[in-house]
Design a protein around this motif. Structure first.
Motif, short mmCIF file in Angstrom:
data_model
loop_
_atom_site.label_atom_id
_atom_site.label_comp_id
_atom_site.label_asym_id
_atom_site.label_seq_id
_atom_site.Cartn_x
_atom_site.Cartn_y
_atom_site.Cartn_z
N GLY A 30 0.78 -1.23 0.00
CA GLY A 30 0.00 0.00 0.00
C GLY A 30 0.81 1.27 0.00
N GLU A 31 2.14 1.17 0.19
CA GLU A 31 2.97 2.37 0.19
C GLU A 31 3.56 2.59 -1.20
OE1 GLU A 31 5.79 1.54 3.32
OE2 GLU A 31 4.75 2.92 4.65
N ALA A 32 3.65 3.85 -1.58
CA ALA A 32 4.26 4.18 -2.87
C ALA A 32 5.74 3.88 -2.82
CB ALA A 32 4.00 5.64 -3.19
N GLN A 33 6.24 3.30 -3.90
CA GLN A 33 7.65 2.95 -4.00
C GLN A 33 8.28 3.79 -5.10
OE1 GLN A 33 9.20 0.86 -2.08
NE2 GLN A 33 10.99 0.01 -3.10
N GLU A 34 9.39 4.41 -4.81
CA GLU A 34 10.04 5.27 -5.79
C GLU A 34 11.53 4.99 -5.82
OE1 GLU A 34 11.04 10.02 -6.21
OE2 GLU A 34 9.01 9.43 -5.57
N ALA A 35 12.08 5.02 -7.02
CA ALA A 35 13.53 4.91 -7.18
C ALA A 35 14.07 6.26 -7.63
CB ALA A 35 13.88 3.84 -8.20
N HIS A 36 15.20 6.64 -7.07
CA HIS A 36 15.80 7.92 -7.44
C HIS A 36 17.31 7.78 -7.43
CE1 HIS A 36 15.21 12.35 -7.92
NE2 HIS A 36 16.50 12.32 -7.64
N TYR A 37 17.93 8.19 -8.54
CA TYR A 37 19.39 8.12 -8.66
C TYR A 37 19.93 9.47 -9.09
CZ TYR A 37 19.11 3.08 -8.16
OH TYR A 37 18.89 1.83 -7.66
N ARG A 38 21.06 9.82 -8.53
CA ARG A 38 21.72 11.09 -8.81
C ARG A 38 23.18 10.82 -9.13
NH1 ARG A 38 20.06 15.51 -4.54
NH2 ARG A 38 18.20 15.61 -5.89
N LEU A 39 23.67 11.42 -10.20
CA LEU A 39 25.06 11.27 -10.60
C LEU A 39 25.88 12.48 -10.15
CD1 LEU A 39 24.52 10.12 -14.31
CD2 LEU A 39 24.89 8.65 -12.31
N PHE A 40 27.13 12.23 -9.77
CA PHE A 40 28.08 13.29 -9.46
C PHE A 40 29.26 13.13 -10.40
CE2 PHE A 40 25.34 12.91 -5.90
CZ PHE A 40 25.17 14.20 -5.43
N VAL A 41 29.51 14.16 -11.19
CA VAL A 41 30.47 14.09 -12.29
C VAL A 41 31.57 15.12 -12.07
CG1 VAL A 41 30.78 14.18 -14.79
CG2 VAL A 41 28.60 13.37 -13.84
N GLY A 42 32.82 14.65 -12.03
CA GLY A 42 33.95 15.55 -11.90
C GLY A 42 34.47 15.97 -13.26
N ASP A 43 34.78 17.26 -13.41
CA ASP A 43 35.27 17.80 -14.67
C ASP A 43 36.78 17.58 -14.77
OD1 ASP A 43 34.25 19.95 -16.93
OD2 ASP A 43 36.38 20.17 -16.45
N GLN A 46 38.52 21.48 -15.02
CA GLN A 46 38.26 22.49 -14.00
C GLN A 46 37.92 21.82 -12.67
OE1 GLN A 46 35.66 25.84 -15.46
NE2 GLN A 46 35.19 24.35 -17.07
N GLY A 47 38.04 22.59 -11.61
CA GLY A 47 37.63 22.10 -10.30
C GLY A 47 36.14 22.25 -10.11
N ILE A 48 35.39 21.39 -10.74
CA ILE A 48 33.93 21.45 -10.66
C ILE A 48 33.38 20.03 -10.53
CG2 ILE A 48 31.78 22.07 -11.86
CD1 ILE A 48 33.28 24.27 -13.30
N VAL A 49 32.40 19.87 -9.64
CA VAL A 49 31.61 18.64 -9.59
C VAL A 49 30.18 19.02 -9.92
CG1 VAL A 49 30.79 16.72 -8.17
CG2 VAL A 49 33.10 17.62 -7.82
N ARG A 50 29.61 18.33 -10.89
CA ARG A 50 28.23 18.60 -11.31
C ARG A 50 27.34 17.44 -10.89
NH1 ARG A 50 31.51 20.69 -15.53
NH2 ARG A 50 31.14 22.93 -15.84
N ALA A 51 26.22 17.76 -10.27
CA ALA A 51 25.22 16.75 -9.90
C ALA A 51 24.12 16.74 -10.94
CB ALA A 51 24.64 17.06 -8.52
N VAL A 52 23.74 15.53 -11.36
CA VAL A 52 22.77 15.37 -12.45
C VAL A 52 21.75 14.32 -12.05
CG1 VAL A 52 22.46 14.80 -14.88
CG2 VAL A 52 24.57 15.92 -14.14
N GLU A 53 20.48 14.62 -12.29
CA GLU A 53 19.41 13.65 -12.02
C GLU A 53 19.36 12.62 -13.15
OE1 GLU A 53 18.36 13.79 -9.20
OE2 GLU A 53 17.71 15.78 -8.55
N VAL A 54 19.39 11.34 -12.81
CA VAL A 54 19.31 10.30 -13.82
C VAL A 54 17.94 10.31 -14.49
CG1 VAL A 54 19.34 7.80 -14.23
CG2 VAL A 54 21.05 8.85 -12.73
N GLY A 55 16.89 10.57 -13.72
CA GLY A 55 15.54 10.46 -14.24
C GLY A 55 15.26 11.36 -15.43
#
Length: 406
Positions: A30-43, A46-55
């Motif tokens: 009876g409970e909603a089930q959700e999957a969520h993934y997030r990527l962290f990408v290093g450049d 440059q000194g940058i980390v970018r977070a990106v939603e997989v969905g």
């Protein structure tokens, strides 16, 4: 006919039981089930980390640091450590993916990713290794180890315990209960490491040094650590009744020339996957009669990753642009497909080449030349879509799983 070890036979049911990724569990009826993934990408540039939603490929944040980072996710998935050795810093990112364990299921909460105010500093911080609820940051420039729980960086109360593992060297430290396994340098600081030793909570050596020439690479699986040596593997097994870990060296001479220098550890099953020279990998099963199974690759290996949700799957990218799915139970490559243009392994080891991370039903592959992250199906090895990423996407890690959403 492929023969499985007795341990693998016992664990094969677990491998087929479904997802055991971080925070993954079955929700109550009876409970909603959700999957969520997030990527962290290093450049790479440059000194940058970018977070990106997989969905949907949307940006989940851009975090400016001092240089191109090596990325290490915590076991819980709450944080990612961005190591910038030459800058003498480790930045910490809160991933915003949170799971609350309720025994038979986990609740999922999604927040904004953010760069935490805590910065771990050192002369030349390198490997970040977690074990027994403790995170260890080894400083190549001093030989010191900083030990702390993840909660300290999340709560802004960073107060690490610092131990000396010896003189400065390119080393490592693996926490095991009240003890830490650390590398032992050669008398010549420019020479490779000579072995491993155990130190207690006060930094005192416990037991003898175990030879592990040129020790490099480590992973943990089911409370056992494995370390790569020029002539074999050292296993560190927890001691009984709170005693010190036991170190055992096992030779890999029967596998032929080359050695293990990079390792990944299984989560739902106890095994390790390591490189073995440039064109092979080796499956390692501690305690088995057939402890090592070498798998030859068609060309040189670029990167490899384990699938936490489907424990029998490993993915290997080779320089011809092919992605291979390895069945860790049978030791056979069961499918291969071209996913990028060729990326030669000639040149400098830091040249921008693809890196892999498994995020649910996808293998996420950075493609530095094209400025993309390619999402490839774990089942079919077909590219399902791409995510455009600014700059030169290079290092990558995935955080997420599934849980109940109220």
């Amino acid at each position: 006919m492929v023969r499985l070890s007795s341990v693998m036979k016992l664990l094969i049911a677990a491998a087929g039981a479904g997802s055991l990724a971080a925070g993954s569990a079955l929700a109550q009826d009876g409970e909603a089930q959700e999957a969520h993934y997030r990527l962290f990408v290093g450049d790479h540039e440059q000194g940058i980390v970018r977070a990106v939603e997989v969905g949907d490929g949307a940006s989940a944040g851009e975090f400016r640091i001092d240089q191109t980072p090596a990325l290490y996710p915590s076991t819980s998935g709450k944080t990612v450590f961005a190591v910038q050795g030459d800058a003498g810093k480790v930045a910490v990112i809160s991933t915003g993916i949170l799971f609350e364990d309720h025994g038979d299921h986990a609740d999922l909460r999604i927040e904004d990713a953010r760069l935490l105010p805590t910065v771990i500093e050192g002369t030349k911080p390198a490997h970040v290794i977690e074990g027994s609820g403790t995170i260890a940051v080894f400083d190549d420039g001093s030989g010191d180890v900083q030990l702390f729980p993840e909660s300290q960086v999340l709560e802004g109360s960073f107060a690490p315990r610092t131990l000396s593992a010896g003189p400065a060297h390119h080393g490592l430290a693996a926490p095991m209960g009240d003890f830490t396994v650390v590398s032992v340098p050669d008398e010549d600081p420019e020479a490779p490491r000579v072995g491993l030793k155990v130190i207690d909570a006060d930094g005192n050596q416990v037991g003898d040094i175990v030879e592990c020439p040129a020790v490099h690479g480590q992973a943990q699986s089911a409370r056992v650590f494995a370390f790569g040596c020029r002539d074999g593997i050292v296993f560190a097994t927890p001691g009984r009744d709170s005693s010190a870990p036991e170190l055992e060296h096992v030779s890999t001479a029967d596998l032929g020339e080359d050695n293990v220098s990079t390792l990944k550890g299984g989560i739902a099953m106890q095994f390790f996957l390591g490189n073995y020279g440039p064109s092979a990998v080796v499956l390692i099963e501690p305690g088995s009669d057939a402890m090592f199974r070498k798998v030859e690759l068609p060309t040189r290996r670029v990167d490899f990753a384990l699938d936490p949700a489907r424990p029998r799957n490993a993915f290997i990218l080779t320089e011809d642009g092919q992605l291979h799915r390895l069945d860790v139970l049978t030791g056979e490559i069961e499918e291969s497909a071209r996913v990028t243009e060729p990326y030669s392994m000639d040149g400098h080891w830091r040249d921008p080449r693809p890196r892999l991370a498994v995020a649910g039903e996808h293998v996420a592959i950075t493609d530095p030349r094209q400025g993309l992250v390619r999402l490839v199906s774990t089942d079919t090895l077909k590219e399902e879509r791409t995510i455009a990423v600014e700059g030169v996407p290079f290092t990558i890690t995935a955080v997420g799983g599934s849980g109940a959403v109220h």
